[in-house]
Design an enzyme around this catalytic site. Structure first.
Site, mmCIF file in Angstrom:
data_model
loop_
_atom_site.group_PDB
_atom_site.id
_atom_site.type_symbol
_atom_site.label_atom_id
_atom_site.label_comp_id
_atom_site.label_asym_id
_atom_site.label_seq_id
_atom_site.Cartn_x
_atom_site.Cartn_y
_atom_site.Cartn_z
ATOM 1 N N GLU A 127 0.844 -1.199 0.000
ATOM 2 C CA GLU A 127 0.000 0.000 0.000
ATOM 3 C C GLU A 127 0.878 1.247 0.000
ATOM 4 O O GLU A 127 2.016 1.225 0.485
ATOM 5 C CB GLU A 127 -0.883 -0.035 1.265
ATOM 6 C CG GLU A 127 -1.801 1.172 1.390
ATOM 7 C CD GLU A 127 -2.903 0.974 2.428
ATOM 8 O OE1 GLU A 127 -2.819 0.037 3.239
ATOM 9 O OE2 GLU A 127 -3.854 1.781 2.406
ATOM 10 N N ASN A 157 -12.355 -1.508 -0.839
ATOM 11 C CA ASN A 157 -11.585 -2.022 0.296
ATOM 12 C C ASN A 157 -12.312 -1.625 1.577
ATOM 13 O O ASN A 157 -12.631 -0.445 1.776
ATOM 14 C CB ASN A 157 -10.177 -1.400 0.312
ATOM 15 C CG ASN A 157 -9.432 -1.720 1.596
ATOM 16 O OD1 ASN A 157 -8.954 -2.840 1.791
ATOM 17 N ND2 ASN A 157 -9.329 -0.758 2.507
ATOM 18 N N GLU A 158 -12.587 -2.597 2.427
ATOM 19 C CA GLU A 158 -13.241 -2.311 3.712
ATOM 20 C C GLU A 158 -14.337 -1.263 3.522
ATOM 21 O O GLU A 158 -14.363 -0.233 4.208
ATOM 22 C CB GLU A 158 -12.208 -1.884 4.763
ATOM 23 C CG GLU A 158 -11.174 -2.965 5.016
ATOM 24 C CD GLU A 158 -10.281 -2.755 6.245
ATOM 25 O OE1 GLU A 158 -10.361 -1.683 6.866
ATOM 26 O OE2 GLU A 158 -9.531 -3.687 6.576
ATOM 27 N N TYR A 192 -6.523 -9.116 11.310
ATOM 28 C CA TYR A 192 -5.186 -8.896 11.866
ATOM 29 C C TYR A 192 -5.070 -9.555 13.231
ATOM 30 O O TYR A 192 -6.065 -9.657 13.963
ATOM 31 C CB TYR A 192 -4.919 -7.396 12.008
ATOM 32 C CG TYR A 192 -4.660 -6.722 10.676
ATOM 33 C CD1 TYR A 192 -3.405 -6.760 10.093
ATOM 34 C CD2 TYR A 192 -5.683 -6.058 9.991
ATOM 35 C CE1 TYR A 192 -3.151 -6.148 8.867
ATOM 36 C CE2 TYR A 192 -5.451 -5.445 8.764
ATOM 37 C CZ TYR A 192 -4.182 -5.493 8.201
ATOM 38 O OH TYR A 192 -3.933 -4.900 6.995
ATOM 39 N N GLU A 240 -5.866 -9.250 3.728
ATOM 40 C CA GLU A 240 -5.109 -8.474 4.723
ATOM 41 C C GLU A 240 -5.057 -9.311 5.986
ATOM 42 O O GLU A 240 -6.099 -9.585 6.598
ATOM 43 C CB GLU A 240 -5.752 -7.115 5.011
ATOM 44 C CG GLU A 240 -5.544 -6.109 3.906
ATOM 45 C CD GLU A 240 -5.974 -4.689 4.290
ATOM 46 O OE1 GLU A 240 -5.911 -4.337 5.483
ATOM 47 O OE2 GLU A 240 -6.382 -3.954 3.375
ATOM 48 N N GLN A 255 2.254 -6.068 5.580
ATOM 49 C CA GLN A 255 2.395 -5.724 4.184
ATOM 50 C C GLN A 255 3.804 -6.110 3.748
ATOM 51 O O GLN A 255 4.625 -6.451 4.575
ATOM 52 C CB GLN A 255 2.126 -4.244 3.971
ATOM 53 C CG GLN A 255 0.708 -3.817 4.356
ATOM 54 C CD GLN A 255 0.347 -2.433 3.839
ATOM 55 O OE1 GLN A 255 1.066 -1.799 3.085
ATOM 56 N NE2 GLN A 255 -0.818 -1.925 4.294
HETATM 57 O O1 AHR Z 1 -2.947 -2.500 6.240
HETATM 58 C C1 AHR Z 1 -3.283 -1.289 6.834
HETATM 59 C C2 AHR Z 1 -4.756 -0.963 6.718
HETATM 60 O O2 AHR Z 1 -5.519 -1.885 7.438
HETATM 61 C C3 AHR Z 1 -5.358 -1.007 5.337
HETATM 62 O O3 AHR Z 1 -5.140 0.150 4.612
HETATM 63 C C4 AHR Z 1 -6.819 -1.185 5.621
HETATM 64 O O4 AHR Z 1 -7.501 -1.853 4.601
HETATM 65 C C5 AHR Z 1 -6.834 -1.939 6.932
HETATM 66 O O5 AHR Z 1 -7.700 -1.382 7.836
#
Ligand code: AHR
Length: 544
Positions: free
Chosen positions: A68, A213-214, A293, A348, A397
């Site tokens: 990103e 995205n999201e 995450y 992600e 990432q």
């Molecule tokens: O990876 C960091 C961020 O986490 C991304 O931009 C977003 O999609 C997520 O909330």
């Protein structure tokens, strides 16, 4: 349920069990802890592999990456510009390219993340680039010097495919449709001529298209219904015109999916999949994205270095929740898509910790330790165990951001423990899952209980059997005996990754604290035996 999950499931059933079961388990735990004194004999784990019962293909795209425009992920991490003193090819760092080529990166998701929903592609093409802002990530200047052509050149240099995220939040279907026409048409349209004038005559291949995205959060805070309206329109009008992608190799469209396990997320998956079930010819989707995450709690507060065994155990316990999360959303998908046409795309994932002291908080800078290597291996194993539905995943990432493969500081570069796990797992790309049965035993720390070992096996395209085993226990070695029905084993060897401490890291000054070392196993009478170091990941090939 896959066989290698039986032990894990049993363990968690106990955790949630009756008070009697729990107190019995607590006594057992004390016994185990007492037995786990330093120098104690290695715990024995019997595994059995029956290669005659293969499972799904482990899609190489589960080893995908995410880059990103965030902090030094792109600028400095990939792009230094053609006039930089740092060795580069057309502005792209040579050292990073060499390192990534060794991982056989299948695809890279770009340009975001939250950034994607504010990205306007025209600002990143041609000789004059617009200077804009990156409000999501520190409000810094976005020079747009790394744009469409630079991204495609980067992919070409590392040998990966494109996973483009188009702007649904603040863009329009027309803007996205024109981006795809610019990239993919072979016809002499004005946009194709612009592409040629900007240096690329032939159409590009775009393998994957992320539609937003999201969108439930940073991508526009939409309800499932409002997102569905967008999805249908983008899916209909954002076309890939590349003549080589019309029949085979069609671009796969990935819709925004869930971000957790709570009812808000299950309702989202329900809504999208229900709509998919009755979709007409005019729109389609091939994947549903999921973000998860390992953070334990928001905002991220765990240290990425300088932590102890408790934080090690807590983070790994949290990361194993990925299995249940996938199972939960897969079950919903199965209801509406029993043929599993739609992939669950975990685009992600990874450990998200407190920013390193002294770093810019919006740049999401963290170190990467042996704990992250184990976290990566456990998640890759989970994806492989769900290979029939999970056909793509992108760790967050790739460089200098969150759980990165690579860290850079001006001309310096260091490979992280996570990088080495990806390297060791290369043979699993597109290999066929082979079930492994075993009782993983238990590693206990405080009130945390985890499976002591985890393992997957797979046959690669040449028919060679590979085994990846993680010893989660940071204190005790594990002695593994693998029974191989129907395989005449001659030898087994590979690599193991461990270090002295759970928070051991590679730094620019000491880049080899956590690097793989060769390992060999004893092969005899249809069995292989090997001893795994505490807190280690081992990948071996079985020679027949
Ligand atoms: O990876 C960091 C961020 O986490 C991304 O931009 C977003 O999609 C997520 O909330």
């Amino acid at each position: 349920m896959r066989q290698s999950q039986v032990g894990r499931t049993f363990l968690f059933a106990l955790q949630a069990g009756s008070p009697l079961v729990r107190s019995l388990f607590a006594s057992l735990t004390l016994l185990v802890v007492a037995m786990a004194a330093p120098g104690a004999a290695a715990q024995k784990v019997q595994m059995s592999i029956d290669a005659s019962k293969p499972g799904a293909k482990i899609d190489r795209n589960i080893f995908g990456q995410f880059a990103e425009h965030l902090g030094h992920g792109v600028y400095e991490g990939i792009w230094v510009g053609p006039t930089s003193k740092i060795p580069n090819t057309r502005g792209i760092r040579n050292d990073v390219v060499v390192a990534l080529k060794a991982l056989k990166v299948p695809d890279v998701r770009w340009p975001g993340g939250c950034f994607a929903d504010e990205y306007h592609w025209r600002k990143g093409i041609g000789p004059q680039r617009a200077v804009t802002l990156n409000p999501n990530w520190g409000g810094v200047i976005e020079p747009n010097t790394f744009g469409t052509h630079e991204f495609m050149d980067f992919l070409d240099q590392i040998g990966a495919e494109a996973y483009l995220s188009v702007n649904v939040g603040s863009g329009t279907p027309q803007e996205a449709a024109e981006w795809l026409e610019y990239l993919t048409t072979a016809q002499p349209t004005t946009l194709a001529k612009d592409r040629a004038a900007n240096g690329h005559h032939a159409p590009y291949k775009i393998a994957f298209l992320g539609i937003g995205n999201e969108s439930w959060d940073c991508g526009g805070n939409m309800t499932p219904d409002s997102y569905l309206n967008q999805l249908k329109i983008y899916s209909r009008f954002v076309r890939n015109f590349n003549p080589n992608q019309q029949d085979k190799q069609q671009m796969l469209k990935i819709a925004v999916g869930p971000g957790g396990s709570e009812s808000r997320w299950t309702e989202w998956t329900e809504a999208i999949m229900k709509a998919y079930q009755s979709h007409t010819w005019s729109w389609d989707m091939n994947g549903l994205s999921m973000h998860s995450y390992t953070v334990v709690k928001w905002p991220p507060s765990y240290a990425s270095v300088g932590f102890g065994e408790m934080e090690y155990a807590q983070i790994l316990k949290s990361t194993l929740e990925m299995n249940d999360l996938i199972a939960k959303h897969s079950a919903i998908m199965d209801k509406y898509d029993p043929q599993k046409k739609v992939a669950l795309v975990v685009d992600e994932w990874g450990g998200w910790y407190a920013p390193l002291p002294g770093s810019t908080p919006g740049f999401l800078v963290q170190q990467n330790s042996l704990r992250d290597a184990i976290l990566a291996a456990l998640n890759l194993n989970i994806f492989a165990q769900h290979a029939d539905r999970v056909r793509m995943a992108n760790i967050a990432q790739m460089i200098n951001v969150l759980q990165a493969m690579i860290l850079t500081d001006r001309e310096k570069m260091v490979l992280t423990p996570t990088y080495y796990v990806y390297k060791m797992y290369v043979p699993f790309q597109d290999a066929t899952f082979v079930p492994v049965s075993f009782d993983p035993g238990t590693y206990t720390h405080g009130d945390i209980m985890l499976p002591r070992v985890d393992a997957i096996a797979a046959k690669d395209r040449a028919g060679k059997l590979w085994l990846a085993i993680t010893n989660v226990d940071p204190n005790q070695p594990a002695e593994i005996e693998v029974g191989l029905a129907s395989i005449n084993t001659k030898s087994a060897a590979g690599e193991t990754l461990t270090a002295s401490k759970v928070d051991s890291v590679n730094t620019f000054d000491a880049p080899s604290m956590v690097v793989p070392k060769p390992v060999s196993a004893k092969a005899q009478d249809g069995k292989i035996t090997l001893k795994l170091a505490p807190k280690s990941i081992t990948v071996i090939a079985v020679e027949q």
